[in-house]
Design an enzyme around this catalytic site. Structure first.
Site, mmCIF file in Angstrom:
data_model
loop_
_atom_site.group_PDB
_atom_site.id
_atom_site.type_symbol
_atom_site.label_atom_id
_atom_site.label_comp_id
_atom_site.label_asym_id
_atom_site.label_seq_id
_atom_site.Cartn_x
_atom_site.Cartn_y
_atom_site.Cartn_z
ATOM 1 C CG ASP A 31 -11.623 18.381 3.140
ATOM 2 O OD1 ASP A 31 -12.450 18.197 4.060
ATOM 3 O OD2 ASP A 31 -10.554 18.984 3.314
ATOM 4 N NE ARG A 88 -11.000 18.824 6.481
ATOM 5 C CZ ARG A 88 -9.679 19.032 6.505
ATOM 6 N NH1 ARG A 88 -9.065 19.143 7.671
ATOM 7 N NH2 ARG A 88 -8.996 19.113 5.394
#
Length: 364
Positions: free
Chosen positions: A296, A298
């Site tokens: 991930d 983000r």
């Protein structure tokens, strides 16, 4: 008064250059200078130009991608793969892009460079990620970075200034807000936030008039073109978006933060590359790793920044992701309640959801 661009503006220019196939120069007084190009957008003419410099070329890739290629990552989080003199763009692209890995698993023998420092190469990969390109860069050592940049009209990045900048997140400022009647609530309002670094804008959808002194029903929602707009059955994003807005509308108040971090922060093109790998049998996490990304990529702190700028200090968070809760707490937004959001399971995304639960800790 100077009209020269500062490091933030130069980094934005560098991202645009790399996306168009234009190399950039990264310099450091102690580490020297390198010429950097994207493996994805490099042209034959510019490859020839890099070779004409006379030094050895290498491809900087992440340790995730190096593991897939069975290449040694002497630099810890990255590997520098020497480019053979007879290597063409097809060979370079195959080092960076796993699309054809199963058909041609043997790329080597690959030689990993281990001499010298890799800090400039590390920044090159950061730039590729920020430009939403594959995290792989063709790198050439050059003796005089400023001279080369001026002679060739290239953007030059100071490594130390850029490293300090990348360690921080860009401040967000609200550009405009306006009333937006929606199906779930006629009392809607859309706020547009723009980062100072020239990156993508993010949005806050405010339902009703939430009390700033009480926990607000909130959701951090990452943009998903395929799920939110196209109704993709491969993920649960669209149903989560509509379910969160519907719940806020039913309660009469809430804030949905729509963050432009497509594909867990890797961009739509790379997300589609990951989808292609999933069709080859890899799960969502394995696909990201083969591309050279982490599970991930983000930055959920963006959501915390927006909430605080809107005057909220506590939330009832609509999420199945414990990482979002932990981030909120670390950045000064209290999570008084986790509100589950279990919607959208289909035969197409059952394996995807199972992977999110098993490997990413989602509470499903």
């Amino acid at each position: 008064m100077s009209l020269r661009p500062d490091i933030t503006e130069l980094m934005a220019r560098a991202r645009a250059d790399l996306r168009m196939g234009v190399p950039v120069v990264i310099s450091d007084p102690a580490r020297g200078s390198v010429l950097v190009a994207s493996t994805e957008t490099l042209s034959p003419a510019r490859l020839a130009g890099l070779r004409a410099l006379g030094g050895e070329l290498c491809i900087a890739i992440t340790a995730r991608r190096a593991e897939t290629l069975k290449a040694r990552a002497y630099d810890g989080d990255l590997a520098r793969i020497a480019v053979p003199d007879d290597a063409d763009l097809t060979w370079i692209a195959a080092i960076a892009d796993p699309a054809d890995d199963l058909n041609t698993p043997m790329k080597g023998p690959l030689r990993s460079v281990r001499d010298g420092q890799a800090d400039l190469h590390r920044l090159a990969i950061v730039l590729m990620k920020a430009a939403r390109l594959l995290p792989a860069a063709v790198v050439a050592q050059i003796p005089k970075g400023q001279v080369t940049a001026i002679a060739e009209g290239l953007t030059r990045i100071d490594h130390n200034a850029a490293a300090r900048l990348m360690a921080e997140r860009s401040p967000l400022r609200e550009v405009v807000a306006a009333r937006l009647p929606m199906e779930v609530s006629e009392a809607g309002r859309l706020h547009i936030f723009r980062p100072e670094d020239g990156g993508e804008e993010h949005y806050a959808v405010e339902i009703g008039r939430p009390n700033r002194q009480a926990p607000v029903l909130s959701r951090l929602h990452s943009a998903c073109f395929t799920g939110d707009l196209m109704g993709s059955l491969k993920c649960d994003c669209g149903p989560q978006l509509r379910g969160a807005l519907a719940q806020m509308g039913a309660e009469g108040a809430g804030v949905l933060l729509y963050l432009n971090q497509e594909g867990r922060g890797i961009g739509l093109a790379n997300k589609m590359r990951a989808y292609s790998l999933q069709d080859q049998g890899f799960d969502t996490v394995e696909a990201n790793h083969r591309l050279g990304f982490e599970d991930d990529e983000r930055d959920f702190r963006l959501g915390s920044d927006i909430l605080k700028s809107l005057g909220f200090s506590s939330v009832r968070l609509l999420t199945n992701n414990p990482a979002k809760i932990a981030m909120m707490e670390r950045t000064g937004v209290a999570v008084t309640e986790r509100v589950p959001l279990k919607v959208g399971e289909t035969a197409h995304n059952r394996g995807y959801l199972a992977t999110k639960a098993a490997k990413s800790g989602h509470l499903l």
